[in-house]
Scaffold this active site. Structure first.
Site, short mmCIF file in Angstrom:
data_model
loop_
_atom_site.label_atom_id
_atom_site.label_comp_id
_atom_site.label_asym_id
_atom_site.label_seq_id
_atom_site.Cartn_x
_atom_site.Cartn_y
_atom_site.Cartn_z
CE LYS A 169 3.59 3.16 7.20
NZ LYS A 169 2.90 3.24 5.79
CG ASP A 198 -4.16 9.31 7.95
OD1 ASP A 198 -5.25 9.70 7.54
OD2 ASP A 198 -3.20 8.87 6.97
CB VAL A 228 3.51 -0.57 3.45
CG1 VAL A 228 3.66 -1.91 4.24
CG2 VAL A 228 3.03 0.80 4.36
N GLY A 275 0.86 -1.21 -0.10
CA GLY A 275 -0.09 -0.02 -0.05
C GLY A 275 0.79 1.26 0.06
CD GLN A 276 2.62 5.55 -3.23
OE1 GLN A 276 2.24 4.69 -3.99
NE2 GLN A 276 3.13 6.70 -3.31
N GLY A 277 0.73 5.46 0.98
CA GLY A 277 -0.12 6.70 1.78
C GLY A 277 0.66 7.79 1.92
N GLY A 278 0.20 8.60 2.84
CA GLY A 278 0.96 9.97 2.82
C GLY A 278 2.36 10.11 3.50
#
Length: 605
Positions: free
Chosen positions: A310, A409, A296, A289-292
């Protein structure tokens, strides 16, 4: 008098000669490291006295005794001329991008007590000349690309108490005498650690068996005392909880959970190469996954342990290693079954990585919206379990951590699911962790649109009540299976935000229309209404009116919701009546007596 001036002149000459060759040696080091004037301020090759240079310390006789250049992002190699500094006692160059071999001339640094070259890109063999450093106490060559065998000469160092050679490409047999060093680490190599040698590859102390037994006895005594105190505390806590008339969760975070997988206080500092290998060089196919905060990656360690790595992306410049490690250790203290456990971390001059256990069932977001054909749907009992587990995790962060930890978040993508579909809140503390290197007072707004509380978005100030808002939106995601923002709803109505959409249906008593269709009506409508009520209480516009997470837990358990909801309904009715009254007063239609232009507040004067 003439004799006096002669002596004075001789002393001055000696001082000049001394400063001259020391300055030459350090200037040569600066050149070989490809260092800039910004990195090494004051290092002027034309100025022969280096005692005024940054990161250089001298004794009263102007002898250079310490050079400390950690995490400065050099790209060059080590100069052999450093061997001229015979008075040097400390040389620290850890955390840089230094390449090439360790010069044999390092064996000339006969006053050296501390040599730290950890976390670079050094190649070649460990020089046998290091065996000449009879005063050396600490030697760290960890996390490099060194090859060959460990020189037997290191076994003759009489003062050595700490030897760190882990995470290289060393081979052959470890000289047996090195296992007598008080603290050693040879892991992450191709060395013979166990075959024909009755020693482990790493030690906490390397001390004698009698000393170890003594330490074990002390540890057992301390742990026993702590356990007794904790049991007494828990009994008092549970007794008081019963007196208050509601059940509170009891937990102990001093020794971590009893499953033994990752003991409390045992954070591992991973080598960059170790995580590189585990994630197949951070291959895109390994991305979970990818976030702010970054991507990961799924990984597998050498012992078969599955991990999630991460890779943080919000570090604009190198450095800040100590501050980062401090924050990591603070976050690692938060141990609760509904919080994602931190295994370890990795730092380089330009990288920050966090290592977690791999969650078998990924995230709530995945289970709601990304499952593949044939995979089971997250059923209603599981959704109730997830809601309560996530609430307990946040309650722990807000009310039982000192200092408290604000997530900033909270969303379905950050609520992970283990092999038993137990909710595990992840990414907590990352906002503060990433901001720890910033010098400005105001922290930038972090989060995901649709989950960000209005006061946080407008002021940049967060609190535990901003997390409560995000949790309320997460409850709505669990009930509906929908995203917090969905522009496809524009085709049918104006409610792009999930919160506005649910509020409208709640007023119209049409909540059954919003429940996730994947449940195929296999749910309890009363429980759905209860969860939506809790969600709406959590997402009130005013942070002061939102319940704390401890109250949210009780409401989900069936205590106090009716009273709180009735109170909120009364406030909402009053608020809506006032809004409608203002609408009637300020009619902005074509027949309005008010002129829109006349009340423009931002026009020119």
């Amino acid at each position: 008098m003439e004799f006096y001036f002669a002596v004075l002149a001789l002393a001055c000459l000696q001082s000049f000669v001394l400063s001259d060759f020391q300055g030459e040696a350090l200037a040569s080091l600066m050149a070989s490291l490809n260092a800039t004037n910004d990195q090494l301020m004051g290092w002027n090759p034309n100025q022969v006295d280096p005692c005024t240079w940054s990161n250089v310390k001298c004794d009263p006789n102007n002898n250079v005794v310490s050079v400390t250049l950690s995490s400065m992002n050099f790209s060059g190699s080590l100069s052999p001329k450093i061997g001229l500094l015979r008075t040097l006692t400390t040389l620290t160059l850890r955390g840089n991008g230094i390449t090439g071999a360790i010069p044999e001339e390092f064996g000339n640094l006969t006053s050296l007590t501390n040599l730290d070259l950890e976390n670079n890109r050094l190649t070649g063999q460990i020089p046998a000349s290091l065996g000449n450093l009879e005063k050396l106490k600490f030697l760290s060559l960890s996390q490099n690309n060194l090859i060959g065998s460990i020189p037997d000469s290191l076994s003759t160092l009489p003062s050595l108490v700490n030897l760190q050679l882990d995470s290289n490409n060393l081979g052959g047999q470890i000289p047996p005498a090195l296992f007598q060093v008080f603290n050693y680490n040879f892991t992450g190599n191709k060395l013979n650690c166990g075959i024909n040698l009755p020693y482990p590859c790493a030690s906490e102390s390397g001390s004698s068996s009698s000393s170890r037994k003594s330490k074990v006895g002390i540890i057992i005594g301390v742990v026993g005392g702590l356990v007794l105190l904790l049991l007494c505390g828990m009994l008092v806590f549970l007794y008081k909880g019963r007196q208050k008339g509601y059940r509170r969760e009891a937990f102990v975070d001093v020794a971590g959970e009893v499953d033994g997988r990752i003991p409390f206080g045992q954070l591992k500092r991973f080598a960059w190469r170790e995580l590189q290998i585990a994630t197949d060089n951070f291959c895109e196919k390994s991305v979970l996954g990818q976030g702010g905060f970054g991507k990961v990656y799924k990984g597998v360690l050498a012992d078969g342990t599955k991990i999630a790595v991460k890779r943080l992306t919000d570090f604009e410049s190198p450095g800040g290693d100590a501050a980062f490690q401090c924050e990591v250790e603070m976050i690692s203290v938060a141990v609760h079954k509904n919080l994602l456990r931190l295994i370890g971390f990795c730092t380089t001059p330009t990288e920050r990585l966090l290592v977690y256990p791999f969650m078998q069932n990924l995230s709530v977001s995945y289970q709601l919206r990304e499952i593949k054909p044939g995979e089971p749907v997250l059923d209603w009992p599981m959704r109730k379990k997830v809601a309560l587990g996530a609430a307990r995790g946040l309650e722990y962060l807000h009310e039982h951590c000192n200092p408290k930890i604000i997530h900033r978040d909270v969303k379905a993508a950050n609520v992970l699911l283990d092999e038993d579909f137990e909710a595990v809140v992840g990414d907590f503390g990352l906002a503060k962790l990433v901001d720890v290197r910033r010098t400005n007072v105001t922290t930038q707004v972090r989060g995901t649109m649709g989950h960000i509380a209005p006061e946080y978005l407008s002021t940049g100030k967060s609190s535990e009540r901003t997390d409560v808002f995000g949790y309320g939106i997460t409850l709505l995601e669990l009930v509906t299976g929908q995203r917090a923002i969905d522009f496809s709803r524009l085709e049918e109505e104006d409610d792009v935000l999930l919160l506005d959409h649910v509020k409208k249906l709640e007023r119209e008593k049409k909540l059954d229309a919003i429940v996730d269709r994947n449940l195929n009506k296999n749910y309890n409508m009363q429980e759905v209404e209860m969860m939506i009520k809790v969600a709406l209480l959590c997402t009130q516009a005013s942070p002061e009116e939102r319940p704390p997470m401890s109250e949210v837990v009780r409401m989900l358990e069936g205590e106090g919701l009716a009273e709180r909801w009735e109170e909120w309904q009364h406030i909402e009715v009053t608020r809506r009546q006032e809004y409608e009254r203002l609408q009637r007063r300020f009619d902005w239609g074509e027949n309005s007596v008010y002129n829109q232009d006349a009340i423009e507040l931002s026009g020119g004067r």
